[in-house]
Design an enzyme around this catalytic site. Structure first.
Site, PDB file in Angstrom:
ATOM      1  N   LYS A  76       3.525  14.299  54.460  1.00 22.40           N
ATOM      2  CA  LYS A  76       2.210  13.901  54.966  1.00 22.40           C
ATOM      3  C   LYS A  76       2.356  12.883  56.092  1.00 22.40           C
ATOM      4  O   LYS A  76       3.251  12.017  56.056  1.00 22.40           O
ATOM      5  CB  LYS A  76       1.391  13.329  53.811  1.00 22.40           C
ATOM      6  CG  LYS A  76      -0.067  13.060  54.098  1.00 22.40           C
ATOM      7  CD  LYS A  76      -0.771  12.602  52.817  1.00 22.40           C
ATOM      8  CE  LYS A  76      -2.237  12.324  53.018  1.00 22.40           C
ATOM      9  NZ  LYS A  76      -2.919  11.957  51.763  1.00 22.40           N
ATOM     10  N   SER A 133      -7.094  14.148  50.765  1.00 21.95           N
ATOM     11  CA  SER A 133      -6.765  13.996  52.168  1.00 21.95           C
ATOM     12  C   SER A 133      -5.471  14.705  52.566  1.00 21.95           C
ATOM     13  O   SER A 133      -5.170  14.851  53.747  1.00 21.95           O
ATOM     14  CB  SER A 133      -6.625  12.496  52.498  1.00 21.95           C
ATOM     15  OG  SER A 133      -5.561  11.912  51.769  1.00 21.95           O
ATOM     16  N   SER A 161      -6.273  12.746  46.312  1.00 31.35           N
ATOM     17  CA  SER A 161      -5.791  13.408  47.529  1.00 31.35           C
ATOM     18  C   SER A 161      -4.648  14.387  47.327  1.00 31.35           C
ATOM     19  O   SER A 161      -4.343  15.167  48.235  1.00 31.35           O
ATOM     20  CB  SER A 161      -5.381  12.362  48.578  1.00 31.35           C
ATOM     21  OG  SER A 161      -6.523  11.718  49.091  1.00 31.35           O
TER      22      SER A 161
END
Length: 449
Positions: A79, A157, A181
């Protein structure tokens, strides 16, 4: 087209051991698939040369008779909120452009490299990890692969992380989980997401959202593969003692978690409960009224807005107009909260965690839908009102476990002809190994429910 990385890690290892595939060939396939239109907006940066070097190293080591680690030479995504040495960590934003580059890799990234993982790229995300939807106005929004006919949100996210795994571009996606997330995009994309107890993996080198809640964790295609990724980033594998499903006590909390539930989610969840009961698990409805207290405890701004406003204090003052307006609106909620109110929130949360832990004694896990809705079309969230309504629903169930500082798995529980639905298994802080045993027992029942 999906990359070969959509196979389980153990299957890939077997194919490579039999000489049917090399690590280098696998990474080349993944890199080619990552350039296809279906993978648009998944990565913000790719590392083709470094990933191929890791793959060749794994091939050479295997040829020399060296026993390889589980992730050696296999594709993994990271990420965009994790530091990579020599790069500015953008965290899905544009306002970080020009800030100093990271001096070293984040701890989790360094541990993946130590395991020999082939890091294929940094994945797209909600700006500063501050939404469960996964829409990014700066770098585009990766489409959920579960519906080829309708552009749907991937969840956030960790949006790009989820799509990278769902498309077979990575065997595991390193993400983060502050309010859901990992589990939200895992649920919406049909994957397994493991949110560990916050203290399990160091957060050093991870771009902070809310220090009280941020968790470093990963998603994959199965519980086993999530445990492989967790062992790498935690640097200590969980000691999981497998258990039969028969005799497990699973609590269904009827407060809050089923409010505003959509019919496809309710149908998939109830079908799963019936299958688990038929297989010998004891599924018990409980009230768990404490869940209704979260909103009032978190009311003076909320932990995430308060702590995010501290992280972005100078950046927000100088560059607010460059932020995603929806993220800016949430950060602004925390700017005026008094220190005394924040301390009271911490005290109330600590008391709440103790009371919920007492209420869950005697159960092996909580069980509920990961999110109460299926992935909505991206176009349906164009207006702020619709966006924030969806965001609240997506985060509601998962956030309760972050508030508990607990651990949780999201497991797919939908039929092959249905859009993905996640079933969340969760427990209290530090119960990761026991919960993993429960997840391993529950997973095969859900796949055949």
């Amino acid at each position: 087209m999906r990359g070969t990385g959509n196979l389980p890690i153990a299957t890939l290892r077997e194919r490579i051991a039999r000489g049917e595939l090399t690590h280098e060939a696998l990474i080349r396939q993944v890199l080619e698939a990552a350039a296809l239109p279906s993978a648009q907006h998944v990565f913000t940066r790719t590392y083709a040369d470094a990933a191929l070097a890791a793959a060749r190293h794994a091939d050479a080591a295997q040829k020399a008779g060296v026993q390889l680690g589980a992730l050696a030479g296999l594709p993994v995504s990271v990420k965009d909120l994790y530091d990579v040495a020599g790069e500015t960590t953008m965290a899905g934003s544009a306002v970080c452009e020009g800030e100093p580059p990271a001096a070293r890799d984040a701890v989790a990234v360094a541990r993946l490299r130590t395991q020999g993982a082939a890091i294929v790229g940094k994945t797209n995300m909600t700006e500063f990890a501050f939404s469960g939807v996964g829409i990014n106005p700066h770098y585009g929004t990766p489409h959920n692969p579960a519906d080829a006919g309708m552009p749907r949100i991937p969840g956030g996210s960790s949006s790009g992380a989820a799509v990278s795994v769902a498309l077979g571009l990575a065997v595991a996606g390193l993400g983060s989980d502050t309010g859901g997330s990992i589990r939200i995009p895992a649920a919406l994309c049909g994957l397994v997401g493991f949110k560990s107890t916050q203290s399990r993996v160091p957060r050093t080198g991870a771009f902070e959202l809310a220090r009280s809640l941020d968790t470093v964790c990963a998603m994959a295609r199965s519980v086993e593969d999530c445990l492989v990724a967790d062992a790498a980033i935690a640097d200590v594998p969980l000691v999981v003692r497998r258990r039969p499903l028969r005799g497990l006590r699973l609590a269904v909390p009827r407060t809050l978690m089923f409010d505003s539930i959509e019919t496809p989610v309710a149908r998939a969840f109830e079908r799963s409960v019936q299958a688990l009961s038929a297989a010998g698990a004891e599924v018990v409805d409980i009230t768990l009224a404490e869940l209704a207290e979260i909103a009032s405890i978190n009311a003076p701004g909320g932990f995430s807005p308060i702590e995010a406003s501290a992280v972005h204090r100078e950046r927000f003052a100088a560059k607010r107009e460059g932020f995603d307006s929806r993220v800016a609106a949430r950060i602004a909620l925390g700017t005026e909260v008094r220190a005394a109110d924040y301390i009271v929130m911490q005290d109330h949360r600590r008391d709440w965690i103790g009371r919920v832990g007492h209420a869950l004694e005697g159960f092996d896990a909580l069980i509920c839908p990961t999110v109460p809705i299926i992935a909505p079309p991206i176009a349906s969230l164009a207006e702020d009102a619709a966006f924030f309504q969806a965001n609240g629903l997506l985060l509601r169930n998962t956030f309760a476990i972050n508030f508990l500082d607990g651990c949780a798995f999201s497991l797919p529980c939908h039929a092959p002809d249905e859009l993905p639905v996640g079933l969340m298994l969760s427990s209290v802080r530090g119960d990761d190994a026991r919960l993993a045993a429960v997840a391993l027992a529950v997973e095969p029942v859900l796949r055949f429910a």
